[in-house]
Design an enzyme around this catalytic site. Structure first.
Site, PDB file in Angstrom:
ATOM      1  N   ARG A   1       0.858  -1.184   0.000  1.00 43.33           N
ATOM      2  CA  ARG A   1       0.000   0.000   0.000  1.00 43.33           C
ATOM      3  C   ARG A   1       0.900   1.242   0.000  1.00 43.33           C
ATOM      4  NH1 ARG A   1      -2.424   0.806   5.377  1.00 43.33           N
ATOM      5  NH2 ARG A   1      -0.988   2.555   5.494  1.00 43.33           N
TER       6      ARG A   1
ATOM      7  N   HIS B   1      -3.908   4.401   4.439  1.00 48.09           N
ATOM      8  CA  HIS B   1      -5.036   3.476   4.532  1.00 48.09           C
ATOM      9  C   HIS B   1      -6.291   4.128   3.949  1.00 48.09           C
ATOM     10  CE1 HIS B   1      -7.729   0.422   6.116  1.00 48.09           C
ATOM     11  NE2 HIS B   1      -8.426   1.361   6.717  1.00 48.09           N
TER      12      HIS B   1
ATOM     13  N   TYR C   1       3.880   5.767  11.235  1.00 46.97           N
ATOM     14  CA  TYR C   1       4.186   4.389  11.614  1.00 46.97           C
ATOM     15  C   TYR C   1       5.007   3.629  10.581  1.00 46.97           C
ATOM     16  CZ  TYR C   1      -0.001   3.654   8.682  1.00 46.97           C
ATOM     17  OH  TYR C   1      -0.915   3.676   7.666  1.00 46.97           O
TER      18      TYR C   1
END
Length: 389
Positions: free
Chosen positions: A275, A279, A288
């Site tokens: 990805r 998100h 993160y």
């Protein structure tokens, strides 16, 4: 390019299906990140029909879908959409699998399979309708054989398994296909769906896009084994494929579809991708995620590798590049126009499409709400009351 073209009986299909089971599977790959076409003794069979013209068409699909994603992200940043779930970097997994399906196969997806929806012919405005907040659903599933996106993580796998049980009872050779991410494999719904699918040997393909991040949780925290190996515990054969390789994904999907059509039951496909974006547009992955990881995966970009393959074959002409760019721009323009000119829903539209047949309980609620609106001089409420009389 459906499985009908490659779904012939013979050792190629059966042996390929068997040899992909077991622990510690290697990635099936047919195009390297550098764009080199490599031979695979089992999976070349399943894409032997893909011509140079079709390869160019796949390149167009990949490019157009990325353009849709970039445009929708821009629309959200400009306040035209409330939210958008980017698919940047996962185009090959969606195009390769979607273009392997027959028209009568039915898809149950998560909220990120906008590329699959494009390949199924979903109207461009319908892609963004729900994200603009103008509808509770995007399109009519019956017109494209694709259910509207499921927001509840993993719930669509149960829907697909149930639909596949119906296919089995009808005696049809169509297949149900369900898409979900690596994070969904930790959900009970997915595991329950695989139990039922294995028990009844129904024609369903579990297509898991392992994009390495379930929002902010890395896949290595969720599973200490390959996700494809989890399926073997349910008695479901599995395949592990390079999700950034459009040809390898198509080959793997055709293997799974062929097995299902022959009565061989479910298959689990783990498409290993990444990805590249957040998100959703409400997420900040820099909090993160290691930027070096992003850089490593950028070198495996699914569009670049197909472009490199086309270049090696002498097919990446200026004419092709311009045609693909023009198509991508036209699609983005159409989607943007449809989004910003979309009429606002009427207050009483919330009662539409709740039930497939008239329902007195819902009718009573609608009447009460219309009277409430009419008390404020709302013309929609007044009109509804007039119509009821």
């Amino acid at each position: 390019m459906s499985t009908d073209e490659a779904g012939q009986s013979g050792a190629g299909s059966r042996n390929g299906a068997r040899s992909t089971q077991g622990a510690g599977q290697n990635l099936v790959q047919l195009i390297t990140p550098a764009g080199e076409r490599i031979s695979h003794p089992e999976f070349d069979f399943w894409v032997r029909d893909v011509t140079d013209e079709q390869l160019c068409s796949l390149y167009e699909d990949l490019t157009v879908i990325r353009r849709i994603d970039v445009e929708a992200t821009a629309l959200q940043r400009q306040g035209e959409l409330a939210l958008w779930p980017p698919l940047l970097g996962q185009e090959a997994a969606q195009v390769g699998s979607a273009r392997a399906l027959r028209e009568d196969d039915f898809i149950f997806s998560s909220y990120r399979e906008n590329g699959v929806a494009y390949c199924r012919g979903v109207d461009l405005t319908d892609l963004v309708r729900v994200w603009r907040g103008n509808a509770s659903s995007g399109w009519d599933p019956a017109t494209v054989n694709m259910a509207t996106p499921q927001i509840i993580i993993g719930a669509q796998t149960l829907h697909a398994t149930g639909y596949a049980m119906g296919i089995q009872n009808d005696g049809s050779d169509s297949v149900a296909v369900t898409y979900f991410g690596d994070g969904a494999t930790s959900e009970g719904d997915v595991n329950e769906a695989m139990v039922f699918a294995a028990s009844y040997q129904v024609p369903v393909v579990f297509f898991c896009t392992n994009n390495h991040w379930a929002i902010s949780e890395p896949v290595r925290l969720q599973s200490h084994i390959q996700l494809a190996d989890r399926a073997t515990g349910f008695g479901i054969p599995s395949l592990r494929v390079d999700g950034n390789d459009v040809l390898a994904v198509m080959a793997a999907t055709r293997v799974a579809l062929d097995r299902a059509r022959r009565g061989g039951g479910p298959t689990f496909i783990e498409a290993v991708s990444y990805r590249m974006g957040p998100h959703t547009t409400a997420d900040d992955p820099t909090r993160y995620r290691d930027p070096n990881e992003l850089e490593d995966w950028a070198a495996k970009d699914p569009i670049t590798r197909v472009a490199s393959l086309l270049d090696r074959k002498g097919l990446l002409t200026e004419e092709l590049e311009q045609r693909v760019k023009d198509k991508a721009d036209a699609v983005a323009k159409e989607m943007r126009s449809g989004c910003i000119t979309m009429p606002d829903p009427e207050p009483l539209d919330v009662f539409k499409h709740v039930y497939s047949t008239p329902h007195s309980w819902l009718d009573r609620q609608q009447d009460h709400y219309a009277r409430y609106l009419a008390s404020f001089g709302d013309p929609a409420g007044a009109a509804s009351q007039e119509g009821a009389r």
